[in-house]
Enzyme design. Structure first.
Site, mmCIF file in Angstrom:
data_model
loop_
_atom_site.group_PDB
_atom_site.id
_atom_site.type_symbol
_atom_site.label_atom_id
_atom_site.label_comp_id
_atom_site.label_asym_id
_atom_site.label_seq_id
_atom_site.Cartn_x
_atom_site.Cartn_y
_atom_site.Cartn_z
ATOM 1 N N ARG A 50 0.837 -1.217 0.000
ATOM 2 C CA ARG A 50 0.000 0.000 0.000
ATOM 3 C C ARG A 50 0.866 1.259 0.000
ATOM 4 O O ARG A 50 0.538 2.245 -0.660
ATOM 5 C CB ARG A 50 -0.933 -0.017 1.215
ATOM 6 C CG ARG A 50 -1.954 1.103 1.191
ATOM 7 C CD ARG A 50 -3.027 0.932 2.240
ATOM 8 N NE ARG A 50 -2.506 1.123 3.592
ATOM 9 C CZ ARG A 50 -3.211 0.930 4.700
ATOM 10 N NH1 ARG A 50 -4.477 0.531 4.611
ATOM 11 N NH2 ARG A 50 -2.683 1.124 5.888
ATOM 12 N N LYS A 149 -2.587 7.031 1.255
ATOM 13 C CA LYS A 149 -2.363 7.309 2.678
ATOM 14 C C LYS A 149 -1.293 8.395 2.745
ATOM 15 O O LYS A 149 -0.098 8.123 2.909
ATOM 16 C CB LYS A 149 -1.931 6.021 3.405
ATOM 17 C CG LYS A 149 -2.140 6.092 4.908
ATOM 18 C CD LYS A 149 -2.096 4.717 5.521
ATOM 19 C CE LYS A 149 -2.007 4.751 7.036
ATOM 20 N NZ LYS A 149 -3.139 5.350 7.724
ATOM 21 N N GLU A 182 -16.015 6.259 5.244
ATOM 22 C CA GLU A 182 -15.256 5.580 6.299
ATOM 23 C C GLU A 182 -15.316 6.430 7.557
ATOM 24 O O GLU A 182 -15.945 7.493 7.561
ATOM 25 C CB GLU A 182 -13.802 5.365 5.859
ATOM 26 C CG GLU A 182 -13.048 6.646 5.563
ATOM 27 C CD GLU A 182 -11.619 6.419 5.098
ATOM 28 O OE1 GLU A 182 -11.083 5.312 5.268
ATOM 29 O OE2 GLU A 182 -11.042 7.384 4.583
HETATM 30 N N1 PMP Z 1 -9.164 4.793 6.937
HETATM 31 C C1 PMP Z 1 -8.250 5.713 7.281
HETATM 32 C C2 PMP Z 1 -8.462 7.119 6.842
HETATM 33 C C3 PMP Z 1 -7.117 5.355 8.025
HETATM 34 O O1 PMP Z 1 -6.213 6.281 8.367
HETATM 35 C C4 PMP Z 1 -6.935 4.014 8.407
HETATM 36 C C5 PMP Z 1 -5.696 3.614 9.162
HETATM 37 N N2 PMP Z 1 -5.776 3.913 10.535
HETATM 38 C C6 PMP Z 1 -7.936 3.082 8.065
HETATM 39 C C7 PMP Z 1 -9.017 3.499 7.304
HETATM 40 C C8 PMP Z 1 -7.802 1.635 8.444
HETATM 41 O O2 PMP Z 1 -6.778 1.048 7.699
HETATM 42 P P1 PMP Z 1 -5.833 -0.090 8.320
HETATM 43 O O3 PMP Z 1 -6.723 -1.203 8.691
HETATM 44 O O4 PMP Z 1 -4.892 -0.426 7.221
HETATM 45 O O5 PMP Z 1 -5.173 0.520 9.498
#
Ligand code: PMP
Length: 286
Positions: A50, A149, A182
């Site tokens: 990622r 990210k 989200e």
């Molecule tokens: N959405 C956002 C905006 C995030 O920053 C994160 C990570 N904390 C997630 C979803 C969850 O992703 P992950 O399971 O890879 O931590």
């Protein structure tokens, strides 16, 4: 604490970057947050994948191979004797001028920090959390694509402030079309009539590593997981609601915008998935 910067492990006090680094000046860079459980780095390859995809999307070259980066992460965790903790991996655009031009930047920094993690207190996992709907709309996909990210989290930070202003720890963000995207740092799942639903990443979510693992674990239990656009109404009327993320793992949501979810207590499918995730995370090699 030892910090890894560009191939070297240095003391925390010596871990410095330039004030002209565009990571600082403009949030121009990418990062990952990764968990360590029982001395094993959780889903490291998926996080590295990622990171490289985020970097490619913003035309940022990571000056080392994936294998080298994996070794660096492992070395940093070892140097700090982190056996249960959290690793932050950051790649900045590097030193430029005060203008935004990224093409003049050089010396992009690769930084790795291995530290402890601040989880929600255990009682919140048992009771579940309350959330609100944020009025701040998730980044439009033609702006900064939400799948990147990036070091610029202002979109989510504004929504987080709304949550904190309402004395709740999280907020649900909707996209420009009004569908659920989200939470501010977690992915969203609901359960209705024993079927699990989660928004597709195209609705404006980061493709969460925890999200992927939880989908796999649910399917192993022969639960149906459907990726589809969800509305505020779907959240208000679901049987169970939970969030997933590297820091939060699986956490139940028991109220949104003053409406109780189900009977206002964490539901059975959420509890089962949290337990299964815990077992998986603590027993699995990266
Ligand atoms: N959405 C956002 C905006 C995030 O920053 C994160 C990570 N904390 C997630 C979803 C969850 O992703 P992950 O399971 O890879 O931590």
């Amino acid at each position: 604490m030892k910090i890894w910067i560009d191939g070297e492990l240095v003391d925390e006090t010596d871990a410095k970057i330039s004030v002209f680094d565009h990571g600082l000046l403009y949030g121009d860079g990418v990062f990952e947050g990764i968990r360590v459980y029982n001395g094993r780095i959780f889903e490291l390859k998926a996080h590295i994948r990622r990171l490289y995809e985020s970097a490619k999307a913003i035309r940022l070259d990571i000056p080392m191979s994936r294998e080298e980066l994996i070794k660096a992460v492992e070395k940093t965790a070892d140097a700090n004797a982190v056996s249960d903790g959290y690793i932050r991996l950051i790649i900045t655009r590097g030193v430029g001028t005060l203008g935004i031009n990224p093409l003049v930047c050089h010396d992009g920094r690769s930084i790795i920090i291995a530290d402890n993690i601040q989880l929600y207190p255990e009682e919140l996992y048992e009771r579940g959390i309350k959330v609100i709907s944020a009025t701040t709309v998730r980044n439009h996909p033609l702006a900064v694509p939400p799948q990147i990210k990036s070091l610029n989290y202002l979109n989510n930070i504004l929504a987080k402030l709304e949550a904190l202003d309402n004395n709740v720890p999280e907020a649900v963000m909707y996209n420009h079309e009004g569908y659920v995207a989200e939470a501010t740092a977690d992915n969203v799942f609901i359960v209705k009539n024993s079927c699990i639903y989660t928004p597709p990443v195209q609705a404006g979510a980061l493709e969460g590593i925890t999200r992927g693992v939880v989908i796999k674990l649910a399917e192993e239990e022969n639960l149906r997981v459907v990726e589809k656009n969800l509305t505020r109404f779907d959240l208000y009327t679901c049987d169970e609601f939970f969030l997933t993320g590297t820091a939060a793992e699986v956490i139940s949501v028991v109220e949104i915008d003053g409406r109780a979810i189900g009977d206002g207590k964490p539901g059975p499918i959420t509890k089962m998935l949290r337990k299964k995730f815990f077992k998986y995370a603590h027993g699995k090699k990266s």
